[in-house]
Design a protein around this motif. Structure first.
Motif, PDB file in Angstrom:
ATOM      1  N   ASP A  31      27.420  60.388  64.082  1.00  0.00           N
ATOM      2  CA  ASP A  31      27.815  60.593  62.684  1.00  0.00           C
ATOM      3  C   ASP A  31      28.913  61.643  62.471  1.00  0.00           C
ATOM      4  OD1 ASP A  31      27.884  60.349  59.984  1.00  0.00           O
ATOM      5  OD2 ASP A  31      26.240  61.732  59.633  1.00  0.00           O
TER       6      ASP A  31
ATOM      7  N   GLU B 226      31.005  61.742  60.168  1.00  0.00           N
ATOM      8  CA  GLU B 226      31.282  62.017  58.761  1.00  0.00           C
ATOM      9  C   GLU B 226      30.648  63.348  58.323  1.00  0.00           C
ATOM     10  OE1 GLU B 226      30.022  59.057  55.985  1.00  0.00           O
ATOM     11  OE2 GLU B 226      31.594  59.546  54.562  1.00  0.00           O
TER      12      GLU B 226
ATOM     13  N   ARG C 116      28.620  59.129  48.713  1.00  0.00           N
ATOM     14  CA  ARG C 116      28.807  59.049  50.172  1.00  0.00           C
ATOM     15  C   ARG C 116      27.542  59.492  50.891  1.00  0.00           C
ATOM     16  NH1 ARG C 116      34.584  61.670  51.550  1.00  0.00           N
ATOM     17  NH2 ARG C 116      33.907  61.329  53.684  1.00  0.00           N
TER      18      ARG C 116
ATOM     19  N   GLN D  79      22.295  54.246  55.611  1.00  0.00           N
ATOM     20  CA  GLN D  79      22.630  53.850  56.988  1.00  0.00           C
ATOM     21  C   GLN D  79      21.998  54.761  58.024  1.00  0.00           C
ATOM     22  OE1 GLN D  79      26.854  54.061  56.687  1.00  0.00           O
ATOM     23  NE2 GLN D  79      27.044  52.091  55.664  1.00  0.00           N
ATOM     24  N   ARG D  80      21.060  55.601  57.621  1.00  0.00           N
ATOM     25  CA  ARG D  80      20.333  56.546  58.486  1.00  0.00           C
ATOM     26  C   ARG D  80      21.292  57.508  59.178  1.00  0.00           C
ATOM     27  NH1 ARG D  80      15.460  53.707  61.506  1.00  0.00           N
ATOM     28  NH2 ARG D  80      14.645  55.794  61.301  1.00  0.00           N
ATOM     29  N   ARG D  81      22.250  58.022  58.424  1.00  0.00           N
ATOM     30  CA  ARG D  81      23.117  59.086  58.923  1.00  0.00           C
ATOM     31  C   ARG D  81      22.863  60.321  58.088  1.00  0.00           C
ATOM     32  NH1 ARG D  81      28.292  58.366  57.643  1.00  0.00           N
ATOM     33  NH2 ARG D  81      28.077  56.511  56.375  1.00  0.00           N
ATOM     34  N   MET D  82      23.408  61.449  58.494  1.00  0.00           N
ATOM     35  CA  MET D  82      23.284  62.654  57.678  1.00  0.00           C
ATOM     36  C   MET D  82      24.289  62.630  56.527  1.00  0.00           C
ATOM     37  SD  MET D  82      20.840  64.386  58.609  1.00  0.00           S
ATOM     38  CE  MET D  82      21.103  65.841  57.617  1.00  0.00           C
ATOM     39  N   GLY D  83      25.498  62.194  56.818  1.00  0.00           N
ATOM     40  CA  GLY D  83      26.510  62.116  55.765  1.00  0.00           C
ATOM     41  C   GLY D  83      27.180  63.453  55.539  1.00  0.00           C
ATOM     42  N   PRO D  84      28.302  63.442  54.826  1.00  0.00           N
ATOM     43  CA  PRO D  84      29.044  64.675  54.552  1.00  0.00           C
ATOM     44  C   PRO D  84      28.319  65.496  53.490  1.00  0.00           C
ATOM     45  CG  PRO D  84      30.033  62.859  53.390  1.00  0.00           C
ATOM     46  CD  PRO D  84      28.915  62.273  54.193  1.00  0.00           C
ATOM     47  N   PRO D  85      28.683  66.765  53.312  1.00  0.00           N
ATOM     48  CA  PRO D  85      28.098  67.535  52.214  1.00  0.00           C
ATOM     49  C   PRO D  85      28.491  66.935  50.873  1.00  0.00           C
ATOM     50  CG  PRO D  85      29.874  68.748  53.247  1.00  0.00           C
ATOM     51  CD  PRO D  85      29.606  67.574  54.112  1.00  0.00           C
TER      52      PRO D  85
ATOM     53  N   TYR E 206      29.861  68.101  48.355  1.00  0.00           N
ATOM     54  CA  TYR E 206      31.127  68.547  47.775  1.00  0.00           C
ATOM     55  C   TYR E 206      32.320  68.062  48.592  1.00  0.00           C
ATOM     56  CZ  TYR E 206      29.938  72.118  51.208  1.00  0.00           C
ATOM     57  OH  TYR E 206      29.550  72.751  52.349  1.00  0.00           O
ATOM     58  N   GLN E 207      32.077  67.083  49.491  1.00  0.00           N
ATOM     59  CA  GLN E 207      33.152  66.632  50.375  1.00  0.00           C
ATOM     60  C   GLN E 207      34.350  66.075  49.590  1.00  0.00           C
ATOM     61  OE1 GLN E 207      33.206  66.863  53.818  1.00  0.00           O
ATOM     62  NE2 GLN E 207      35.313  66.200  53.558  1.00  0.00           N
TER      63      GLN E 207
ATOM     64  N   ILE F  58      36.766  68.738  48.607  1.00  0.00           N
ATOM     65  CA  ILE F  58      37.564  69.192  49.754  1.00  0.00           C
ATOM     66  C   ILE F  58      38.682  68.200  50.037  1.00  0.00           C
ATOM     67  CG2 ILE F  58      37.482  69.677  52.214  1.00  0.00           C
ATOM     68  CD1 ILE F  58      34.696  70.619  51.933  1.00  0.00           C
ATOM     69  N   ASP F  59      38.340  66.898  50.003  1.00  0.00           N
ATOM     70  CA  ASP F  59      39.331  65.871  50.307  1.00  0.00           C
ATOM     71  C   ASP F  59      40.503  65.942  49.334  1.00  0.00           C
ATOM     72  OD1 ASP F  59      37.823  64.980  52.361  1.00  0.00           O
ATOM     73  OD2 ASP F  59      36.994  63.246  51.327  1.00  0.00           O
TER      74      ASP F  59
ATOM     75  N   LYS G 213      42.618  69.032  49.851  1.00  0.00           N
ATOM     76  CA  LYS G 213      43.428  68.876  51.053  1.00  0.00           C
ATOM     77  C   LYS G 213      44.615  67.950  50.801  1.00  0.00           C
ATOM     78  CE  LYS G 213      43.293  65.697  53.605  1.00  0.00           C
ATOM     79  NZ  LYS G 213      43.013  64.538  54.447  1.00  0.00           N
TER      80      LYS G 213
ATOM     81  N   PRO H  90      39.916  47.752  53.606  1.00  0.00           N
ATOM     82  CA  PRO H  90      40.670  48.493  54.612  1.00  0.00           C
ATOM     83  C   PRO H  90      40.994  47.688  55.857  1.00  0.00           C
ATOM     84  CG  PRO H  90      38.812  49.756  53.832  1.00  0.00           C
ATOM     85  CD  PRO H  90      38.649  48.398  53.271  1.00  0.00           C
TER      86      PRO H  90
ATOM     87  N   PHE I  99      42.483  59.437  44.278  1.00  0.00           N
ATOM     88  CA  PHE I  99      41.060  59.806  44.285  1.00  0.00           C
ATOM     89  C   PHE I  99      40.613  60.241  42.897  1.00  0.00           C
ATOM     90  CE2 PHE I  99      41.086  59.480  48.743  1.00  0.00           C
ATOM     91  CZ  PHE I  99      39.776  59.517  49.154  1.00  0.00           C
TER      92      PHE I  99
END
Lengths: 212, 299
Positions: free
Chosen positions: A54, A56, B30, B37-43, B45-46, B49-50, B53, B202, B222
């Motif tokens: 992961d 991300e 997100r 999807q059983r992921r941790m994922g971004p914070p 507030y991502q 940041i995007d 940036k 994409p 965005f």
């Protein structure tokens, strides 16, 4: 020596800019990748992106075009023909931009070190900020490399794009030396309508009597 | 304080507030998708940041029309946000749903103008898909709005919200159940989530309209999506979910609408463009039409 000077100049510039550290934080926490999947290294990216490792979590994600991306991944060996496309993609990317070479092939050619269509040293053509050794590097190594790259961005050390700008002559000379080897094998097609042929010439062409 | 200065402060507040709410939703979205999807994922507030940036990068413009189109799109959507009642706070006192529908399309048209000027064929394909899809979801949406116009003889969103203020039983979701289904399907297409994500595909057309956007143009892209989320979730909450009496109830309801969309997005594949429009017209369209007929005869 020259690289050290450039690094010091960059640090000095960032020190004068009071927002430098803050801007670097945002840049390192949101790296969008453009991966150039010619080589076998691309197969290690899906496990790095999906639920087991992961990426991300680190704010990284795939992007569709060079315009949107910050990070160019060269995943494996690079043939001379694809080198031209890599250079085009790299030059389309917007600054700041970083390049990561995957595996042994971009470092020294790997198992293709003596193959005639494969280049051996990627860093002679575009500036590489981080290389991951291994054939192929496992997802742990990839995540580790990205974390190191994030550290370098925060410290202002990842300045490959500035190096490319400053030493463009040197990079261009290397690129031309290799790309000069790839001349077109077939001659360009001779367009019979390019020079407005006369009716007689066209009639002759239809009958197959002329080879204009 | 001067009345105009006060109005100006309110307008600026709503502009930045709608962006902030939208970006927060995108970040939470997100995270939700990652957990599905059983992921941790971004914070969460991502997204902030995007966007920040994106504004620190260099960027390329192709011509003046591109700059103008992108700014017009953001301006159009922010102007729409002024008409959305947020809880019981509404800048302009009254907010007609007809004006909201009218202004919302300015955003899309500005985007179409801006990205077509970039000259990339993928952008043109993406925007033609977006406009084709717009034809698919606006007709069912307008049919449901017409049902409400017939009942209330008014196009004011605040009137609708006040009429639903007597507890859950008075929500329009019970009064117009078919209309709610139609609008939910249309909303899926409005925000461009699967199965209606033709516009930004994409792997297929290289992210469609966004293909030539770099640096701050991408950042504005965005922000566009963020304001769009704020406007459209706010519209549905005011139309069907009883509005809200306080800002946090409003935020929770808006996110609930988006959460439903994300959950469908996470398990669906993409339709082809003609399948998508057919699906919207047949299903969302017939639910909307039935609601309209029912309201006209028995409502």
């Amino acid at each position: 020596m020259e690289m050290d000077n450039l690094y010091l100049a960059n640090l000095r510039e960032e020190k004068q800019n009071m927002w430098g550290g803050l801007v670097n934080y945002f840049r390192k926490r949101s790296m969008w990748m453009l991966y150039y999947c010619t080589g076998c290294g691309a197969i290690e990216l899906p496990p790095t992106m999906t639920s087991r490792y992961d990426m991300e979590r680190l704010g990284m994600g795939p992007m569709a075009t060079p315009r949107q991306a910050d990070l160019l991944l060269i995943t494996g060996y690079l043939s001379v023909k694809t080198l031209k496309r890599v250079i085009w993609s790299y030059e389309q990317m917007q600054e700041p931009k970083y390049v990561v070479g995957f595996g042994s092939c971009p470092i020294n050619g790997g198992i293709y070190w003596d193959a005639y269509p494969v280049i051996n040293h990627l860093e002679a053509f575009i500036p590489v900020d981080m290389s991951i050794a291994g054939c192929m590097p496992r997802p742990q190594a990839i995540i580790d490399a990205f974390e190191k790259l994030m550290g370098e961005i925060q410290e202002g050390k990842a300045i490959g794009y500035k190096r490319y700008e400053k030493h463009y002559d040197w990079y261009k000379k290397n690129q031309d030396a290799v790309l000069g080897r790839t001349e077109a094998v077939l001659k360009p097609w001779n367009d019979p309508f390019a020079s407005n042929p006369s009716v007689d010439e066209l009639m002759a062409l239809e009958k197959g009597e002329s080879n204009v | 304080m001067n009345a105009y200065a006060l109005l100006g402060i309110k307008l600026i507040g709503v502009s930045f507030g709608s962006m902030a709410v939208g970006l927060l939703f995108m970040g939470l979205g997100r995270k939700v998708t990652a957990r599905i999807q059983r992921r941790m994922g971004p914070p969460f507030y991502q997204s902030f940041i995007d966007v920040i940036k994106c504004f620190t990068k260099t960027s390329i413009t192709h011509n003046f029309v591109m700059d103008l189109g992108i700014i017009m799109a953001l301006g159009g959507l922010i102007a729409t946000a002024f008409f959305i009642p947020f809880a019981n706070f509404s800048i302009l006192g009254s907010s007609s749903v007809v004006i909201v529908l009218y202004l919302m399309s300015i955003g899309y048209l500005g985007m179409a103008m801006g990205v077509s000027a970039s000259g990339n064929p993928n952008a043109t394909i993406g925007i033609s898909r977006a406009l084709a899809l717009m034809m698919g979801y606006e007709i069912p949406f307008v049919m449901v709005i017409m049902a409400m116009l017939i009942t209330y003889n008014s196009s004011d969103l605040l009137t609708y919200a006040v009429a639903q203020s007597n507890g859950i039983g008075s929500w329009h979701i019970w009064k117009y159940p078919l209309g709610f289904i139609a609008v939910e399907i249309a909303f899926q297409a409005m925000v461009g989530e699967a199965p209606y994500d033709h516009m930004i595909a994409p792997a297929e057309i290289a992210s469609g309209p966004m293909v030539e956007l770099s640096g701050k143009y991408l950042g504005i892209g965005f922000l566009l999506h963020a304001v769009q989320l704020y406007v459209e979730t706010g519209l549905i909450v005011n139309l069907f979910l009883g509005g809200a009496s306080s800002w946090y109830v409003m935020l929770v309801k808006m996110f609930a609408v988006y959460f439903t969309t994300l959950s469908i997005n996470a398990v669906m594949a993409r339709y082809r463009i003609e399948q998508g429009i057919r699906h919207l017209w047949i299903w969302a369209g017939s639910f909307g039409l039935l609601q309209l007929i029912y309201t006209r005869i028995w409502g």
